[in-house]
Design an enzyme around this catalytic site. Structure first.
Site, PDB file in Angstrom:
ATOM      1  N   ASP A  67       0.871  -1.149   0.000  1.00  0.00           N
ATOM      2  CA  ASP A  67       0.000   0.000   0.000  1.00  0.00           C
ATOM      3  C   ASP A  67       0.923   1.218   0.000  1.00  0.00           C
ATOM      4  O   ASP A  67       2.085   1.124   0.394  1.00  0.00           O
ATOM      5  CB  ASP A  67      -0.884  -0.023   1.249  1.00  0.00           C
ATOM      6  N   ASP A 123      -0.130   5.036   0.799  1.00  0.00           N
ATOM      7  CA  ASP A 123      -0.393   6.092   1.774  1.00  0.00           C
ATOM      8  C   ASP A 123      -0.452   5.542   3.191  1.00  0.00           C
ATOM      9  O   ASP A 123      -1.262   4.665   3.498  1.00  0.00           O
ATOM     10  CB  ASP A 123      -1.707   6.795   1.430  1.00  0.00           C
ATOM     11  N   ASP A 159      -1.426  -0.401   6.161  1.00  0.00           N
ATOM     12  CA  ASP A 159      -1.558   0.366   7.398  1.00  0.00           C
ATOM     13  C   ASP A 159      -3.001   0.496   7.868  1.00  0.00           C
ATOM     14  O   ASP A 159      -3.238   0.956   8.986  1.00  0.00           O
ATOM     15  CB  ASP A 159      -1.006   1.782   7.196  1.00  0.00           C
TER      16      ASP A 159
END
Length: 231
Positions: free
Chosen positions: A12, A14, A171
């Site tokens: 991922d 961001d 995240d």
């Protein structure tokens, strides 16, 4: 390092590779203010971490009564975000080291993000990560954003990898769910510490409750190399 021969790593972007959430928050706050919505807070923003820009704006149109077409809102949000991102986007140092060491080892890698392709490319180029991360999939290119597995499955296809041979670094809870739905292993590094107990993270193969403060390239490499279940 030694990793299983067929292992591929999907990141991922961001909140995982880069700390871009402050820029997304500010771009969203500015957009809402222009459309007459004030008082949007960081706590409000945190509820959208891990959700694609398109799906966030779709929710905002209903929640805040925005009347502008979704396409116009997307263009405006992306324009504001790109201005901020090009000015300043910070790569997590241990993540940069991890990417560089995987690249040196010849491990196939991809980025699968809920951001637009333009945003992904701008960040990768601006941070120099594009030297190592050349395969990418944006939310614009798949039918459904996270927690659907579409972006991760598309990334695996581009890498020519079987999903069961892929490890995702994420995240956010929607991304962790997407990774498991894709049949991939997941290293969860919660951006929002208070969300570490989210049931979505319970299925992660490795959960770093302390987020980026707990992540190290060396430990991640050891885990990939087979030293699993030690944390």
């Amino acid at each position: 390092m030694s990793t299983p021969n067929r292992t591929s790593v999907i990141f991922d972007l961001d909140g995982t590779l880069v700390d871009s959430e402050p820029n997304y928050f500010e771009a969203g706050r500015q957009l809402l203010a222009v459309h007459g919505v004030t008082g949007f807070t960081w706590a409000d923003h945190e509820t959208y971490v891990g959700i694609s820009t398109r799906e966030t704006l779709t929710d905002w149109r209903q929640r805040y009564g925005l009347t502008a077409p979704l396409a116009d809102l997307l263009a405006e949000k992306n324009r504001r975000y790109l201005e901020l991102a090009r000015a300043s986007t910070q790569v997590y140092p241990q993540m940069r080291e991890f990417v560089e060491r995987l690249s040196d080892a010849g491990v196939p890698m991809a980025v699968a993000s809920g951001s637009s392709r333009a945003a992904i490319e701008a960040i990768l180029v601006g941070t120099g990560l594009d030297a190592h991360l050349k395969t990418l999939v944006s939310a614009e290119e798949v039918a459904h954003g996270k927690p659907a597995p579409d972006v991760f499955l598309a990334a695996a296809a581009l890498l020519g990898a079987d999903p069961t041979d892929c490890v995702v670094l994420e995240d956010a809870a929607p991304g962790a769910l997407a990774a498991k739905a894709a049949g991939m292993r997941c290293v969860a590094i919660p951006y929002v510490a208070a969300q570490a107990d989210d049931p979505a993270f319970a299925s992660a193969d490795l959960l770093l409750r302390g987020g980026q403060s707990e992540f190290t390239a060396r430990a991640a490499l050891d885990w990939l190399g087979g030293d699993r279940g030690t944390r």
